[in-house]
Design a protein around this motif. Structure first.
Motif, mmCIF file in Angstrom:
data_model
loop_
_atom_site.group_PDB
_atom_site.id
_atom_site.type_symbol
_atom_site.label_atom_id
_atom_site.label_comp_id
_atom_site.label_asym_id
_atom_site.label_seq_id
_atom_site.Cartn_x
_atom_site.Cartn_y
_atom_site.Cartn_z
ATOM 1 N N SER A 4 -6.376 -1.321 9.126
ATOM 2 C CA SER A 4 -6.243 -1.367 7.669
ATOM 3 C C SER A 4 -6.299 0.043 7.108
ATOM 4 N N SER A 5 -5.696 0.231 5.937
ATOM 5 C CA SER A 5 -5.633 1.577 5.349
ATOM 6 C C SER A 5 -7.021 2.137 5.036
ATOM 7 N N ASN A 6 -8.001 1.280 4.814
ATOM 8 C CA ASN A 6 -9.357 1.768 4.560
ATOM 9 C C ASN A 6 -10.150 1.976 5.848
ATOM 10 N N ASP A 52 -2.706 -2.476 0.692
ATOM 11 C CA ASP A 52 -3.832 -3.067 -0.034
ATOM 12 C C ASP A 52 -4.656 -4.017 0.839
ATOM 13 N N GLY A 53 -4.199 -4.270 2.065
ATOM 14 C CA GLY A 53 -4.933 -5.121 2.996
ATOM 15 C C GLY A 53 -4.871 -6.599 2.705
ATOM 16 N N LYS A 54 -4.008 -7.024 1.803
ATOM 17 C CA LYS A 54 -3.968 -8.438 1.409
ATOM 18 C C LYS A 54 -2.935 -9.272 2.148
ATOM 19 N N PRO A 81 -8.947 -12.138 0.011
ATOM 20 C CA PRO A 81 -10.201 -12.894 0.007
ATOM 21 C C PRO A 81 -10.315 -13.884 -1.147
ATOM 22 N N ALA A 82 -9.602 -13.645 -2.240
ATOM 23 C CA ALA A 82 -9.677 -14.531 -3.400
ATOM 24 C C ALA A 82 -8.669 -15.681 -3.335
ATOM 25 N N THR A 88 -3.974 -18.006 6.512
ATOM 26 C CA THR A 88 -2.911 -18.922 6.932
ATOM 27 C C THR A 88 -1.538 -18.262 6.793
ATOM 28 N N VAL A 89 -0.586 -18.793 7.561
ATOM 29 C CA VAL A 89 0.805 -18.355 7.447
ATOM 30 C C VAL A 89 1.365 -18.959 6.162
ATOM 31 N N VAL A 90 1.795 -18.091 5.244
ATOM 32 C CA VAL A 90 2.313 -18.569 3.956
ATOM 33 C C VAL A 90 3.832 -18.478 3.873
ATOM 34 N N ALA A 91 4.458 -17.783 4.825
ATOM 35 C CA ALA A 91 5.921 -17.683 4.859
ATOM 36 C C ALA A 91 6.330 -17.164 6.227
#
Length: 160
Positions: A4-6, A52-54, A81-82, A88-91
């Protein structure tokens, strides 16, 4: 594998067990160097995460027959996280060829995937009219003699 970038998490594709493991890479964390979560993903040959790690992108080299054609995919996994769909795989984004290595542009708008013969550019900018579409391919001019070497993918820091 990607970080991750952070620098807090490492994402590792695990082809054998059809998953991506997320490892705590923060030395200050009590769970440092431990698997903190697993995400199911078939044949996870490559991974890339947005700045952004999302969102995590996972190369899925499993063969799927869709509309009488062999398809290969890059799966999109929600890491927000929100989000109620976190983990999960969303696409899934269809790509030409078998995807291997993945890397993300610094701005997070373009994903690059290697295949046996090409480097594939994919639009991953949610604000773009070509979102989740292959923008183009660039033929690899010479094959490496090392088996599986096509799975590696890196972007030069000077690439725009």
């Amino acid at each position: 594998m990607t970080v991750s970038s952070n620098g807090k998490y490492a994402f590792v594709g695990d082809v054998r067990w059809n998953r991506v493991v997320v490892v705590d890479a923060d030395p200050a964390s009590p769970t440092y160097n431990q698997v903190v979560t697993e995400v199911s993903s078939h044949r996870a040959t490559g991974v890339a995460v947005t700045p952004d790690g999302k969102t995590l992108y996972v190369a899925d080299s499993s063969p799927y027959i869709i509309d009488n054609a062999l398809r290969k995919f890059v799966n999109v996994i929600d890491l927000d996280p929100a989000s109620p769909t976190k983990g999960t795989v969303v696409a899934s984004i269809a790509v030409p060829g078998e995807p291997g290595g993945l890397t993300m542009s610094p701005d997070g708008n373009t994903l690059y995937a290697t295949t046996l013969d090409d480097v594939v550019a994919i639009d991953v900018d949610p604000q773009s009219p070509t979102y989740k579409q292959v923008l183009g391919t660039n033929a690899v001019s010479a094959r490496c003699s090392v088996q599986w070497s096509w799975r590696a993918c890196a972007r030069s820091p000077s690439t725009k």
